[in-house]
Motif scaffolding. Structure first.
Motif, PDB file in Angstrom:
ATOM      1  N   THR A 118       0.895  -1.099   0.045  1.00  0.00           N
ATOM      2  CA  THR A 118      -0.215  -0.187  -0.001  1.00  0.00           C
ATOM      3  C   THR A 118       0.579   1.047   0.457  1.00  0.00           C
ATOM      4  OG1 THR A 118      -2.165  -0.985   0.811  1.00  0.00           O
ATOM      5  CG2 THR A 118      -1.774   1.120   1.499  1.00  0.00           C
ATOM      6  N   GLN A 119       2.419   0.925   1.057  1.00  0.00           N
ATOM      7  CA  GLN A 119       2.828   2.412   0.813  1.00  0.00           C
ATOM      8  C   GLN A 119       3.491   2.811  -0.709  1.00  0.00           C
ATOM      9  OE1 GLN A 119       5.171   1.336   4.917  1.00  0.00           O
ATOM     10  NE2 GLN A 119       4.107   3.608   5.342  1.00  0.00           N
ATOM     11  N   ILE A 120       3.629   1.346  -0.371  1.00  0.00           N
ATOM     12  CA  ILE A 120       4.159   1.515  -2.701  1.00  0.00           C
ATOM     13  C   ILE A 120       3.904   1.958  -3.693  1.00  0.00           C
ATOM     14  CG2 ILE A 120       5.460  -0.053  -4.196  1.00  0.00           C
ATOM     15  CD1 ILE A 120       6.773  -1.850  -2.054  1.00  0.00           C
ATOM     16  N   VAL A 121       2.313   1.383  -3.338  1.00  0.00           N
ATOM     17  CA  VAL A 121       1.389   2.101  -4.007  1.00  0.00           C
ATOM     18  C   VAL A 121       1.275   3.674  -4.215  1.00  0.00           C
ATOM     19  CG1 VAL A 121      -0.992   2.417  -5.105  1.00  0.00           C
ATOM     20  CG2 VAL A 121       0.173   0.258  -4.950  1.00  0.00           C
ATOM     21  N   GLY A 122       1.246   4.549  -2.456  1.00  0.00           N
ATOM     22  CA  GLY A 122       1.435   5.356  -2.818  1.00  0.00           C
ATOM     23  C   GLY A 122       2.239   6.418  -3.207  1.00  0.00           C
ATOM     24  N   VAL A 123       3.435   6.511  -2.557  1.00  0.00           N
ATOM     25  CA  VAL A 123       4.815   6.900  -3.027  1.00  0.00           C
ATOM     26  C   VAL A 123       4.711   6.692  -4.391  1.00  0.00           C
ATOM     27  CG1 VAL A 123       7.674   6.572  -3.588  1.00  0.00           C
ATOM     28  CG2 VAL A 123       6.556   6.055  -1.320  1.00  0.00           C
ATOM     29  N   VAL A 124       4.204   5.321  -5.838  1.00  0.00           N
ATOM     30  CA  VAL A 124       4.389   4.941  -7.075  1.00  0.00           C
ATOM     31  C   VAL A 124       3.762   6.928  -6.937  1.00  0.00           C
ATOM     32  CG1 VAL A 124       4.165   4.147  -8.829  1.00  0.00           C
ATOM     33  CG2 VAL A 124       5.379   3.167  -7.502  1.00  0.00           C
ATOM     34  N   VAL A 125       3.205   6.739  -7.185  1.00  0.00           N
ATOM     35  CA  VAL A 125       1.985   7.718  -7.380  1.00  0.00           C
ATOM     36  C   VAL A 125       2.298   9.335  -7.003  1.00  0.00           C
ATOM     37  CG1 VAL A 125      -0.502   8.774  -6.943  1.00  0.00           C
ATOM     38  CG2 VAL A 125      -0.228   6.270  -7.250  1.00  0.00           C
ATOM     39  N   ARG A 126       2.998   8.876  -5.858  1.00  0.00           N
ATOM     40  CA  ARG A 126       3.558  10.338  -5.606  1.00  0.00           C
ATOM     41  C   ARG A 126       4.413  10.739  -6.813  1.00  0.00           C
ATOM     42  NH1 ARG A 126       3.851  10.121  -0.152  1.00  0.00           N
ATOM     43  NH2 ARG A 126       1.828   8.994   0.289  1.00  0.00           N
ATOM     44  N   VAL A 127       5.560  10.378  -6.904  1.00  0.00           N
ATOM     45  CA  VAL A 127       7.064  10.311  -8.048  1.00  0.00           C
ATOM     46  C   VAL A 127       6.378  10.386  -8.939  1.00  0.00           C
ATOM     47  CG1 VAL A 127       8.796   9.437  -8.433  1.00  0.00           C
ATOM     48  CG2 VAL A 127       8.437   9.122  -5.728  1.00  0.00           C
ATOM     49  N   VAL A 128       5.364   9.755  -9.428  1.00  0.00           N
ATOM     50  CA  VAL A 128       5.228  10.207 -10.904  1.00  0.00           C
ATOM     51  C   VAL A 128       4.585  11.265 -11.697  1.00  0.00           C
ATOM     52  CG1 VAL A 128       3.511   8.933 -12.659  1.00  0.00           C
ATOM     53  CG2 VAL A 128       4.063   7.617 -11.980  1.00  0.00           C
ATOM     54  N   ILE A 129       3.649  11.748  -9.668  1.00  0.00           N
ATOM     55  CA  ILE A 129       2.791  13.312 -10.330  1.00  0.00           C
ATOM     56  C   ILE A 129       4.153  13.913 -10.183  1.00  0.00           C
ATOM     57  CG2 ILE A 129       1.252  12.713 -10.113  1.00  0.00           C
ATOM     58  CD1 ILE A 129       1.331  13.868  -7.586  1.00  0.00           C
ATOM     59  N   GLY A 130       5.132  13.961  -9.755  1.00  0.00           N
ATOM     60  CA  GLY A 130       6.179  14.783  -9.466  1.00  0.00           C
ATOM     61  C   GLY A 130       6.852  15.145  -8.085  1.00  0.00           C
ATOM     62  N   GLY A 131       5.751  14.958  -7.416  1.00  0.00           N
ATOM     63  CA  GLY A 131       6.389  14.178  -6.198  1.00  0.00           C
ATOM     64  C   GLY A 131       8.138  13.879  -5.475  1.00  0.00           C
ATOM     65  N   LYS A 132       8.496  14.364  -4.568  1.00  0.00           N
ATOM     66  CA  LYS A 132       9.873  13.748  -4.045  1.00  0.00           C
ATOM     67  C   LYS A 132      10.075  12.069  -3.454  1.00  0.00           C
ATOM     68  CE  LYS A 132      11.120  16.491   0.030  1.00  0.00           C
ATOM     69  NZ  LYS A 132      11.916  16.706   0.620  1.00  0.00           N
ATOM     70  N   PHE A 133      10.905  11.708  -3.755  1.00  0.00           N
ATOM     71  CA  PHE A 133      11.179  10.106  -2.886  1.00  0.00           C
ATOM     72  C   PHE A 133      11.385  10.499  -1.300  1.00  0.00           C
ATOM     73  CE2 PHE A 133      13.216   5.936  -1.246  1.00  0.00           C
ATOM     74  CZ  PHE A 133      12.341   5.742  -0.672  1.00  0.00           C
ATOM     75  N   PRO A 134      10.163   9.723  -0.630  1.00  0.00           N
ATOM     76  CA  PRO A 134      10.070  10.185   1.217  1.00  0.00           C
ATOM     77  C   PRO A 134      11.338   9.479   1.615  1.00  0.00           C
ATOM     78  CG  PRO A 134       8.486   8.613   0.430  1.00  0.00           C
ATOM     79  CD  PRO A 134       9.155   9.394  -0.455  1.00  0.00           C
ATOM     80  N   GLY A 135      11.986   8.767   1.824  1.00  0.00           N
ATOM     81  CA  GLY A 135      12.929   7.874   2.502  1.00  0.00           C
ATOM     82  C   GLY A 135      12.715   6.551   2.609  1.00  0.00           C
ATOM     83  N   VAL A 136      13.542   5.645   2.921  1.00  0.00           N
ATOM     84  CA  VAL A 136      13.557   4.297   2.779  1.00  0.00           C
ATOM     85  C   VAL A 136      12.609   4.692   4.305  1.00  0.00           C
ATOM     86  CG1 VAL A 136      14.503   2.322   3.688  1.00  0.00           C
ATOM     87  CG2 VAL A 136      15.784   3.941   1.734  1.00  0.00           C
ATOM     88  N   LEU A 137      12.801   5.434   5.441  1.00  0.00           N
ATOM     89  CA  LEU A 137      12.719   5.396   6.526  1.00  0.00           C
ATOM     90  C   LEU A 137      10.655   5.548   6.875  1.00  0.00           C
ATOM     91  CD1 LEU A 137      15.314   6.953   8.968  1.00  0.00           C
ATOM     92  CD2 LEU A 137      14.484   5.016   8.663  1.00  0.00           C
TER      93      LEU A 137
END
Length: 172
Positions: A118-137
């Motif tokens: 679930t978190q990976i899906v949220g991060v992928v969506v965020r990165v695709v729209i131009g956000g930055k990767f929040p980090g491994v933590l």
């Protein structure tokens, strides 16, 4: 703790209790500590629980609605959490019959994988729209939520357990 491994017969769950637990999880997510590292997504955790234990009462539609509420609260792209929660609920319902036969530690491992996806899906969506990767933590939330799984299971199944002191006037 696990009703499938014991001789306990659980009472039917109240839809009001399900709604109250989802509202409580949403209120916990509204608290300002939600931006801290390691604080789990309580809505996702409760959605996994009810999707596994009551798949006919809590399904993809409720997950989508809760995701929209979280999108509005987080000021995220509309549909980011809704997509993640919908996939979470779908996969939880898909594996619920098998997972509930395992002991709580093994269930927690399955929950960890579901919440991590679930978190990976949220991060992928965020990165695709131009956000930055929040980090491994950022993914520590899934591990903390998996550690909370036995407690959540015990608390949410408590109202369904029958009285210990049975007498002749009660059926079953």
């Amino acid at each position: 703790m696990n009703p499938r491994n014991s001789d306990d017969i659980l009472l039917p769950v109240s839809p009001l209790f399900i709604a109250a637990s989802l509202c409580g999880a949403f209120l916990l997510n509204l608290l300002p500590w939600g931006q801290w590292i390691g604080i789990p997504d309580f809505v996702a955790l409760i959605l996994v629980f009810w999707s596994m234990h009551q798949p006919r009462k809590v399904g993809i539609g409720i997950a989508f609605f809760m995701g929209l509420l979280m999108d509005v609260h987080d000021a995220a792209v509309l549909g980011e959490n809704a997509l993640a929660y919908t996939l979470l609920s779908y996969f939880a319902i898909t594996i619920h019959r098998r997972v509930l036969w395992f002991p709580l530690r093994t269930q927690a491992l399955h929950v960890f994988i579901l919440l991590l996806l679930t978190q990976i899906v949220g991060v992928v969506v965020r990165v695709v729209i131009g956000g930055k990767f929040p980090g491994v933590l950022y993914f520590a939330e899934s591990a903390v939520a998996a550690c909370l799984w036995p407690v959540v299971t015990w608390v949410l199944l408590a109202p369904q357990r029958r009285a210990v002191d049975r007498d002749d006037t009660r059926p079953i």
